[in-house]
Design a protein around this motif. Sequence first.
Motif, PDB file in Angstrom:
ATOM      1  N   CYS A  67      31.156  33.954  44.137  1.00 26.51           N
ATOM      2  CA  CYS A  67      31.290  34.459  42.795  1.00 26.51           C
ATOM      3  C   CYS A  67      31.432  35.770  42.493  1.00 26.51           C
ATOM      4  N   TYR A  68      31.735  36.762  43.264  1.00 25.55           N
ATOM      5  CA  TYR A  68      31.812  38.113  43.003  1.00 25.55           C
ATOM      6  C   TYR A  68      32.440  38.748  44.114  1.00 25.55           C
ATOM      7  N   HIS A  69      33.229  39.628  43.826  1.00 26.44           N
ATOM      8  CA  HIS A  69      33.985  40.399  44.985  1.00 26.44           C
ATOM      9  C   HIS A  69      33.135  41.445  45.776  1.00 26.44           C
ATOM     10  N   ARG A  70      32.684  42.363  44.971  1.00 29.61           N
ATOM     11  CA  ARG A  70      31.710  43.501  45.598  1.00 29.61           C
ATOM     12  C   ARG A  70      30.555  43.584  44.848  1.00 29.61           C
ATOM     13  N   ARG A  71      29.614  44.015  45.960  1.00 33.52           N
ATOM     14  CA  ARG A  71      28.278  44.239  45.322  1.00 33.52           C
ATOM     15  C   ARG A  71      27.832  45.754  45.667  1.00 33.52           C
ATOM     16  N   PHE A  72      27.346  46.353  44.531  1.00 33.46           N
ATOM     17  CA  PHE A  72      26.636  47.690  45.281  1.00 33.46           C
ATOM     18  C   PHE A  72      25.282  48.181  44.872  1.00 33.46           C
ATOM     19  N   PHE A  92      33.618  41.430  39.516  1.00 32.64           N
ATOM     20  CA  PHE A  92      34.151  40.140  39.472  1.00 32.64           C
ATOM     21  C   PHE A  92      35.613  40.394  39.278  1.00 32.64           C
ATOM     22  N   SER A  93      36.430  39.140  39.754  1.00 35.27           N
ATOM     23  CA  SER A  93      38.069  39.279  39.521  1.00 35.27           C
ATOM     24  C   SER A  93      38.247  38.258  38.150  1.00 35.27           C
ATOM     25  N   THR A  94      39.056  38.667  37.313  1.00 32.14           N
ATOM     26  CA  THR A  94      39.464  37.787  36.327  1.00 32.14           C
ATOM     27  C   THR A  94      40.579  36.899  36.374  1.00 32.14           C
ATOM     28  N   GLN A  95      40.910  36.698  37.826  1.00 28.33           N
ATOM     29  CA  GLN A  95      41.783  35.656  38.100  1.00 28.33           C
ATOM     30  C   GLN A  95      41.074  34.517  38.697  1.00 28.33           C
ATOM     31  N   ASN A  96      41.853  33.258  38.749  1.00 26.53           N
ATOM     32  CA  ASN A  96      41.173  32.106  39.308  1.00 26.53           C
ATOM     33  C   ASN A  96      41.052  32.184  40.965  1.00 26.53           C
ATOM     34  N   VAL A 103      33.766  36.434  28.741  1.00 27.75           N
ATOM     35  CA  VAL A 103      35.065  36.987  28.575  1.00 27.75           C
ATOM     36  C   VAL A 103      35.424  36.236  27.204  1.00 27.75           C
ATOM     37  N   TYR A 104      35.543  36.768  26.101  1.00 28.72           N
ATOM     38  CA  TYR A 104      36.037  36.223  24.802  1.00 28.72           C
ATOM     39  C   TYR A 104      37.439  36.519  24.491  1.00 28.72           C
ATOM     40  N   ASP A 105      38.103  35.689  23.896  1.00 29.38           N
ATOM     41  CA  ASP A 105      39.559  36.125  23.192  1.00 29.38           C
ATOM     42  C   ASP A 105      39.177  35.942  21.901  1.00 29.38           C
ATOM     43  N   ARG A 106      39.374  37.172  21.253  1.00 29.28           N
ATOM     44  CA  ARG A 106      39.182  37.221  19.828  1.00 29.28           C
ATOM     45  C   ARG A 106      40.136  36.432  18.956  1.00 29.28           C
ATOM     46  N   ARG A 107      40.943  35.732  19.283  1.00 29.52           N
ATOM     47  CA  ARG A 107      42.029  35.075  18.582  1.00 29.52           C
ATOM     48  C   ARG A 107      41.494  33.676  18.492  1.00 29.52           C
ATOM     49  N   MET A 108      40.537  33.279  19.362  1.00 34.31           N
ATOM     50  CA  MET A 108      39.736  31.903  19.651  1.00 34.31           C
ATOM     51  C   MET A 108      38.724  31.932  19.054  1.00 34.31           C
ATOM     52  N   SER A 109      37.780  30.644  18.901  1.00 32.02           N
ATOM     53  CA  SER A 109      36.743  30.585  18.332  1.00 32.02           C
ATOM     54  C   SER A 109      35.626  31.620  18.783  1.00 32.02           C
ATOM     55  N   PHE A 110      34.721  32.151  17.814  1.00 36.25           N
ATOM     56  CA  PHE A 110      33.637  33.157  18.410  1.00 36.25           C
ATOM     57  C   PHE A 110      32.648  32.972  19.156  1.00 36.25           C
ATOM     58  N   ASP A 111      32.480  31.424  19.189  1.00 36.99           N
ATOM     59  CA  ASP A 111      31.098  31.056  19.727  1.00 36.99           C
ATOM     60  C   ASP A 111      31.361  30.189  21.108  1.00 36.99           C
ATOM     61  N   ARG A 112      32.670  30.385  21.653  1.00 34.41           N
ATOM     62  CA  ARG A 112      32.897  29.900  22.761  1.00 34.41           C
ATOM     63  C   ARG A 112      33.684  30.745  23.761  1.00 34.41           C
ATOM     64  N   PRO A 113      32.994  31.216  25.003  1.00 39.57           N
ATOM     65  CA  PRO A 113      33.635  32.084  25.778  1.00 39.57           C
ATOM     66  C   PRO A 113      35.023  31.675  26.463  1.00 39.57           C
ATOM     67  N   LYS A 114      36.014  32.631  26.904  1.00 40.85           N
ATOM     68  CA  LYS A 114      37.062  32.195  27.387  1.00 40.85           C
ATOM     69  C   LYS A 114      36.852  31.831  28.999  1.00 40.85           C
ATOM     70  N   ALA A 115      35.951  32.819  29.563  1.00 39.86           N
ATOM     71  CA  ALA A 115      35.199  32.516  30.902  1.00 39.86           C
ATOM     72  C   ALA A 115      34.069  33.289  31.164  1.00 39.86           C
ATOM     73  N   ASN A 116      33.159  32.997  31.947  1.00 38.36           N
ATOM     74  CA  ASN A 116      31.890  33.724  32.367  1.00 38.36           C
ATOM     75  C   ASN A 116      31.703  33.906  33.751  1.00 38.36           C
ATOM     76  N   TYR A 117      30.856  34.904  34.237  1.00 45.33           N
ATOM     77  CA  TYR A 117      30.935  35.169  35.610  1.00 45.33           C
ATOM     78  C   TYR A 117      29.394  35.601  35.776  1.00 45.33           C
ATOM     79  N   CYS A 118      28.914  35.082  37.098  1.00 48.41           N
ATOM     80  CA  CYS A 118      27.472  35.353  37.200  1.00 48.41           C
ATOM     81  C   CYS A 118      27.262  35.180  38.854  1.00 48.41           C
ATOM     82  N   PRO A 119      26.784  36.205  39.515  1.00 46.84           N
ATOM     83  CA  PRO A 119      26.459  36.041  40.984  1.00 46.84           C
ATOM     84  C   PRO A 119      25.572  34.898  41.086  1.00 46.84           C
ATOM     85  N   SER A 120      25.913  34.113  41.976  1.00 46.89           N
ATOM     86  CA  SER A 120      25.211  32.745  42.196  1.00 46.89           C
ATOM     87  C   SER A 120      23.704  32.969  42.326  1.00 46.89           C
TER      88      SER A 120
END
Length: 682
Positions: free
Chosen positions: A534-539, A260-264, A209-226
């Motif tokens: 690290c995820y809520h649902r899997r299908f 995935f949830s976008t919250q903490n 997840v990137y915020d386009r107002r911030m640096s383009f080479d550093r994501p705001k968050a990342n998600y991945c099933p463990s």
Amino acid sequence: MSLLPCVTSLSALIDYRERFVCKRNYWELDNILSHSSFFQKLENIATLKGHSGCVNRLSFNEEGSLLLSGSDDCRLLVWDVAEGTLRDQVETGHDRNIFGVRFIPCTNDRLLASGAMDCTVRVSSLDGRPEKLFEVHEDRVKTIDVERRNPNLIFSASEDGRVYQIDLRTPEDPVKVVEISRTMVKSAMLNPNFPFELVVSCNDPYIYVYDRRMSFDRPKANYCPSHLRYERLPFSTFSCFNESGTAIAASYCYEGIYVFSTQNITSLETVEEQFNFAPERQQSPTLRNLRRVFHDLLLAYEYFNKDQFGKALIWISKACDIYYWNQLMLCRWILYCLRGWPGDIDAAFPDLKNLREQKNSNVTDQPALLISPHIVFPFCWGLLDLRYILQHLKFARSVSSDMEENVNDILKRVQDQQTKFVTELDELEETFPLERWWSTIGIRLTRDTLLLTKQHVYDFMHYWIGIMMHKLYSLSQKLRKEVAELLQDASIRRREEEREETLVQSVHTSMLTMKESVVYSTLPSLRDRSSRLCYHRRFLGHLSVNTDIKEVNFISGKYPCVLSGSDDGHFYVWSLDSGMLLGSYKADSDAVNCVLPHPYQPLIATSGIESNIKLWSPSACHNNIDEDEMEKLMQSNVDKLNEIRGRPQDIVGTQFFLQMLGSILAPEDQRIRYGGGVCTLH
């Protein structure tokens, strides 16, 4: 409080929708679109024909009156949804397959944005104005997205690892908002609720997840099933936000779909509270909740007897949402072990951790376990190791002496565990005679739940755990026999190959040792069990292998759903709150890549390898779902996926290299020639 009427009739829901269309009450309309009745009576109401190639991407306009399609024929077609007819077509300047299309908002649907395999982004006009060309990428453009109610910005994602923001007011100065080195971007979609955020999929297991107002080479968050973090094959083909921006759905090639949830999120409970997917778990049993638990257990038991472990897991999870008892967790753990789908063991880790740490030991009115988890768990891990090794041996030409010794050690360990397991089963039979309880009390309870008491529910769980353990033991014996037979055959082939001291054999032995070291180091029993899901649902149940443009989409509302296509030519719809498969429909002779819900009408558009588009809407006359056929289709897809993952690409490449080398070194009289090729006799 919801204004949606408490009715189950689909016709009543559609009548209710008609009264709300003029008011644009999208929340209420979403409730109707996601109702389970909608997906149980879908039928193909129209087939839109006009393209001469695969239809790779679809997009509705904001009103939902028009549908835009992009194809391998390099054309954009605009369809009238209500009439099912072609309204406009654009001969774009693209000379390769189109992968991304969008209506540009606030232009009266007269401007269209497209991206293609020719590395370009183009803006076409239905009014005959000159096309605008943007050559900002160095590789295939995979997706195009636009910001709502903003006619100036276009976002293009490419396999060159970059996402650009193109401002039509300053077309000569595109802004790079994402750059990921050494990888290919597969999709980049905006957050509908917060358009500064982009969710990006690449050819790795991570979702960024990137915020386009911030640096383009550093994501705001990342998600991945463990469990995917260290695997090579699975990668994400597409990801998107839900309408509120609180969740992300990601479709994985060689895997399933994850939400995935976008919250903490720090625990499963906070996930459920945020999404409002599960009721609050109860502490003290009440008669009403006990009957609900017993109802869910009976359904899970019924599917268990049919070997439909996926549905059994759904209903046992519903029971766990009411009471998180140790017995229920143990039932769910055993069901995961029996099913054995990709990622199942990692999904069961939270239950395993709670049982091992006895986190629920202080819960009041909890039935005691009649069988020790310290016996069940090692036995299950041995079974999982056997299943994992069996998958490897099916495709192994031979095994090294070290691997043979290691597998024999595992077989001996499993045999010792089986002996302890039988002893535990005998003790359980003495304490709680399974068949006697079922014949005297269990059958009577299934017919008349008014007789139900708290002790009856506890006894039924003891009975079912005992039955599952018998099935586990039978499966373990079967797997041990199959592994021993395959190991013996592979060992014989190795000894035959050792007599031929050639360069081919030395290369094969080296590659074999490397592969076996990976197999042995990734046994299920050696995995890290402390990591969170690290995820809520899997299908699972669909198949995503042959194409890398498969979409996944949300349907929001009171009954949220997830939709995706499959390589088997079907599209699938799952309930987001329960994880249950609501329906699967044949929509293509090959593969379905796009499944797009209408913004507010009960309508779904699909496309794939065929050159047409299909529109789906509910029928008022009959139910189109055959649950048994759907279950067989899902199991067939998972079996194919396990086979593909058991024989990864690097092994195929190694075997091809060894065959070519053997052909070169083989004597002339042992070669067979086919045209310009050579094949060695074995």
